[in-house]
Design an enzyme around this catalytic site. Sequence first.
Site, PDB file in Angstrom:
ATOM      1  N   HIS A  72       0.813  -1.217   0.000  1.00  0.00           N
ATOM      2  CA  HIS A  72       0.000   0.000   0.000  1.00  0.00           C
ATOM      3  C   HIS A  72       0.847   1.268   0.000  1.00  0.00           C
ATOM      4  O   HIS A  72       0.411   2.310  -0.494  1.00  0.00           O
ATOM      5  CB  HIS A  72      -0.995  -0.036   1.157  1.00  0.00           C
ATOM      6  CG  HIS A  72      -2.105  -1.010   0.929  1.00  0.00           C
ATOM      7  ND1 HIS A  72      -3.440  -0.704   1.091  1.00  0.00           N
ATOM      8  CD2 HIS A  72      -2.076  -2.309   0.512  1.00  0.00           C
ATOM      9  CE1 HIS A  72      -4.176  -1.770   0.800  1.00  0.00           C
ATOM     10  NE2 HIS A  72      -3.362  -2.757   0.452  1.00  0.00           N
ATOM     11  N   SER A  95       5.294   7.551   2.427  1.00  0.00           N
ATOM     12  CA  SER A  95       4.269   8.605   2.523  1.00  0.00           C
ATOM     13  C   SER A  95       3.034   8.118   3.277  1.00  0.00           C
ATOM     14  O   SER A  95       2.361   8.901   3.948  1.00  0.00           O
ATOM     15  CB  SER A  95       3.879   9.109   1.129  1.00  0.00           C
ATOM     16  OG  SER A  95       3.172   8.120   0.404  1.00  0.00           O
ATOM     17  N   HIS A 200      -1.007 -13.312  -0.410  1.00  0.00           N
ATOM     18  CA  HIS A 200      -2.322 -13.666   0.130  1.00  0.00           C
ATOM     19  C   HIS A 200      -2.350 -15.092   0.702  1.00  0.00           C
ATOM     20  O   HIS A 200      -3.373 -15.529   1.207  1.00  0.00           O
ATOM     21  CB  HIS A 200      -3.410 -13.457  -0.933  1.00  0.00           C
ATOM     22  CG  HIS A 200      -3.827 -12.022  -1.079  1.00  0.00           C
ATOM     23  ND1 HIS A 200      -4.856 -11.610  -1.901  1.00  0.00           N
ATOM     24  CD2 HIS A 200      -3.358 -10.882  -0.493  1.00  0.00           C
ATOM     25  CE1 HIS A 200      -4.998 -10.293  -1.817  1.00  0.00           C
ATOM     26  NE2 HIS A 200      -4.088  -9.828  -0.985  1.00  0.00           N
ATOM     27  N   ASP A 218      -6.752 -18.510   2.961  1.00  0.00           N
ATOM     28  CA  ASP A 218      -6.571 -19.942   2.740  1.00  0.00           C
ATOM     29  C   ASP A 218      -6.575 -20.650   4.092  1.00  0.00           C
ATOM     30  O   ASP A 218      -6.667 -20.005   5.137  1.00  0.00           O
ATOM     31  CB  ASP A 218      -5.315 -20.257   1.894  1.00  0.00           C
ATOM     32  CG  ASP A 218      -3.999 -20.119   2.659  1.00  0.00           C
ATOM     33  OD1 ASP A 218      -4.015 -19.813   3.863  1.00  0.00           O
ATOM     34  OD2 ASP A 218      -2.941 -20.333   2.040  1.00  0.00           O
TER      35      ASP A 218
HETATM   36  C1  HEM Z   1      -4.808  -7.288  -6.911  1.00  0.00           C
HETATM   37  C2  HEM Z   1      -4.389  -6.568  -5.955  1.00  0.00           C
HETATM   38  C3  HEM Z   1      -4.820  -6.726  -4.522  1.00  0.00           C
HETATM   39  C4  HEM Z   1      -6.051  -6.550  -3.967  1.00  0.00           C
HETATM   40  C5  HEM Z   1      -7.340  -6.181  -4.665  1.00  0.00           C
HETATM   41  C6  HEM Z   1      -5.907  -6.828  -2.550  1.00  0.00           C
HETATM   42  C7  HEM Z   1      -6.924  -6.727  -1.634  1.00  0.00           C
HETATM   43  C8  HEM Z   1      -6.815  -7.068  -0.296  1.00  0.00           C
HETATM   44  C9  HEM Z   1      -7.888  -6.982   0.671  1.00  0.00           C
HETATM   45  C10 HEM Z   1      -9.261  -6.428   0.394  1.00  0.00           C
HETATM   46  C11 HEM Z   1      -7.413  -7.430   1.849  1.00  0.00           C
HETATM   47  C12 HEM Z   1      -8.174  -7.525   3.173  1.00  0.00           C
HETATM   48  C13 HEM Z   1      -7.930  -6.304   4.014  1.00  0.00           C
HETATM   49  C14 HEM Z   1      -8.775  -6.312   5.271  1.00  0.00           C
HETATM   50  O1  HEM Z   1      -9.990  -6.346   5.168  1.00  0.00           O
HETATM   51  O2  HEM Z   1      -8.207  -6.274   6.372  1.00  0.00           O
HETATM   52  C15 HEM Z   1      -6.049  -7.818   1.647  1.00  0.00           C
HETATM   53  C16 HEM Z   1      -5.244  -8.343   2.599  1.00  0.00           C
HETATM   54  C17 HEM Z   1      -3.909  -8.573   2.432  1.00  0.00           C
HETATM   55  N1  HEM Z   1      -3.164  -8.254   1.315  1.00  0.00           N
HETATM   56 FE1  HEM Z   1      -3.881  -7.777  -0.498  1.00  0.00          FE
HETATM   57  N2  HEM Z   1      -4.616  -7.146  -2.288  1.00  0.00           N
HETATM   58  C18 HEM Z   1      -3.918  -7.079  -3.458  1.00  0.00           C
HETATM   59  C19 HEM Z   1      -2.568  -7.291  -3.610  1.00  0.00           C
HETATM   60  C20 HEM Z   1      -1.698  -7.497  -2.561  1.00  0.00           C
HETATM   61  C21 HEM Z   1      -0.264  -7.455  -2.671  1.00  0.00           C
HETATM   62  C22 HEM Z   1       0.497  -7.149  -3.950  1.00  0.00           C
HETATM   63  C23 HEM Z   1       0.232  -7.704  -1.433  1.00  0.00           C
HETATM   64  C24 HEM Z   1       1.660  -7.771  -0.955  1.00  0.00           C
HETATM   65  C25 HEM Z   1       2.692  -7.873  -1.698  1.00  0.00           C
HETATM   66  C26 HEM Z   1      -0.886  -7.958  -0.561  1.00  0.00           C
HETATM   67  C27 HEM Z   1      -0.787  -8.347   0.739  1.00  0.00           C
HETATM   68  C28 HEM Z   1      -1.865  -8.563   1.566  1.00  0.00           C
HETATM   69  C29 HEM Z   1      -1.760  -9.160   2.892  1.00  0.00           C
HETATM   70  C30 HEM Z   1      -0.488  -9.716   3.520  1.00  0.00           C
HETATM   71  C31 HEM Z   1      -3.045  -9.134   3.440  1.00  0.00           C
HETATM   72  C32 HEM Z   1      -3.464  -9.637   4.811  1.00  0.00           C
HETATM   73  C33 HEM Z   1      -3.525  -8.545   5.842  1.00  0.00           C
HETATM   74  C34 HEM Z   1      -3.941  -9.114   7.204  1.00  0.00           C
HETATM   75  O3  HEM Z   1      -4.078 -10.328   7.339  1.00  0.00           O
HETATM   76  O4  HEM Z   1      -4.117  -8.294   8.098  1.00  0.00           O
HETATM   77  N3  HEM Z   1      -2.032  -7.789  -1.273  1.00  0.00           N
HETATM   78  N4  HEM Z   1      -5.716  -7.592   0.329  1.00  0.00           N
END
Ligand code: HEM
Length: 363
Positions: A72, A95, A200, A218
């Site tokens: 982010h 930022s 993810h 998962d």
């Molecule tokens: C296609 C692009 C992506 C979308 C639409 C997306 C969307 C999301 C959403 C909606 C969540 C849940 C957030 C919440 O409700 O707390 C999430 C969690 C997460 N995303 Fe993504 N994401 C994307 C790409 C990425 C990328 C590129 C990374 C890291 C390199 C990433 C790492 C994570 C991680 C580690 C979580 C888990 C956070 C937690 O468990 O607190 N995501 N993502």
Amino acid sequence: MQFRQLIPLFLLSSSVSAGVFQQKPAKCSKGRTATHSQCCVWFDVLDDIQAGLFDRGQCGEEVHESLRLTFHDAIGFSPALQHQNKFGGGGADGSIMAFSQIETKYSANDGVDEIIELQRPIAIRHYVSFGDFIQFAGAVGVSNCAGGPRLEFLAGRSNHSRVSPDHLIPEPTDSVDAIIARMGDAGFSPYEIVDLLASHSVAAQDHIDPSIHGSPFDSTPSTFDANFFLETLLKGTVIPGASLHPGEVKSPLQGEFRLQSDFALARDPRTACEWQAFITDHDLMVSRFRAAMSKLATLGQNRKRLIDCSEVIPVPKNTKVGNPLLPAGKSMHDVEASCKSKPFPCLATQPGPETSIPPVPPS
Ligand code: HEM
Ligand SMILES: *[C@@H]1O[C@H](CO)[C@@H](O)[C@H](O)[C@H]1NC(C)=O
């Protein structure tokens, strides 16, 4: 004449070899050494976050959130906006932490305020830049996950940044076209989007359906394995909460949460084959993730001006994780195979009663 010129040349070359080529490693705290003295501070940051923020080297919620934060912060980078003579964001510049009061109001950043507030005082007390700290915390964090990668870490990002523009971070309601366009603007191919989404595999949601916060993507959210890539391809049958929310689609398992974007990317012809390839090749998943993360972590930065401090990142302990099995109760008939050029691998099913994911107790 010729001889006189030789002397300074000789002196110069010996000082060069002493200063650069035969440089002694710098002595850091606790008897550790680093190739560059500027890397020493990161050993102290490492001790601090492993003991505190990450709860003695776990791969828990703070690790997951720290990994999400690397994305982010960094993805706020748009050459397309720059071409319209608008500020396109500074990429991995910190930022999101420096201007959190503004950037955490962006809808895609829902929930990142918590980890920012936990991280900021640590960055300040070690006097490291916010941009460096965010990428370092993500790299250390994911090294704690079983099967995790040892990511590159480069230090030296400026602590000065400007507010990133809104609407640069993909959202789960976005179409595959929109995600490919946005990520392409930042320099990522469709396959590299899949590579980054290995993240993810150690992830859960808290804010799309807050009533089931902590529901993972998962069945093994503390293991950097390919279960995420397999389970997103299973037929969706379950609504894990009371109803579906925007950006959510049916998941295959009780207690598991599926993002609409992950569902769509798993099945799109532009991304499906990379997605499927990881299911039986953990080494490939790790190496592609590492390469894509090194690109992400240096968006908007000049790599040549950064110092390689990767040696500070811990060597992950459990690097070998098995290839996934179909969750108990599922069969090959439940797989929505989507790569046209390669057959889906034949997988065995886990024994036992149907897999479901227990709800996470409130922390
Ligand atoms: C296609 C692009 C992506 C979308 C639409 C997306 C969307 C999301 C959403 C909606 C969540 C849940 C957030 C919440 O409700 O707390 C999430 C969690 C997460 N995303 Fe993504 N994401 C994307 C790409 C990425 C990328 C590129 C990374 C890291 C390199 C990433 C790492 C994570 C991680 C580690 C979580 C888990 C956070 C937690 O468990 O607190 N995501 N993502
Ligand atoms: C980085 O900038 C923030 C303000 O955005 C400040 O609080 C912090 O102390 C600065 N860190 C360094 C190392 O200069």
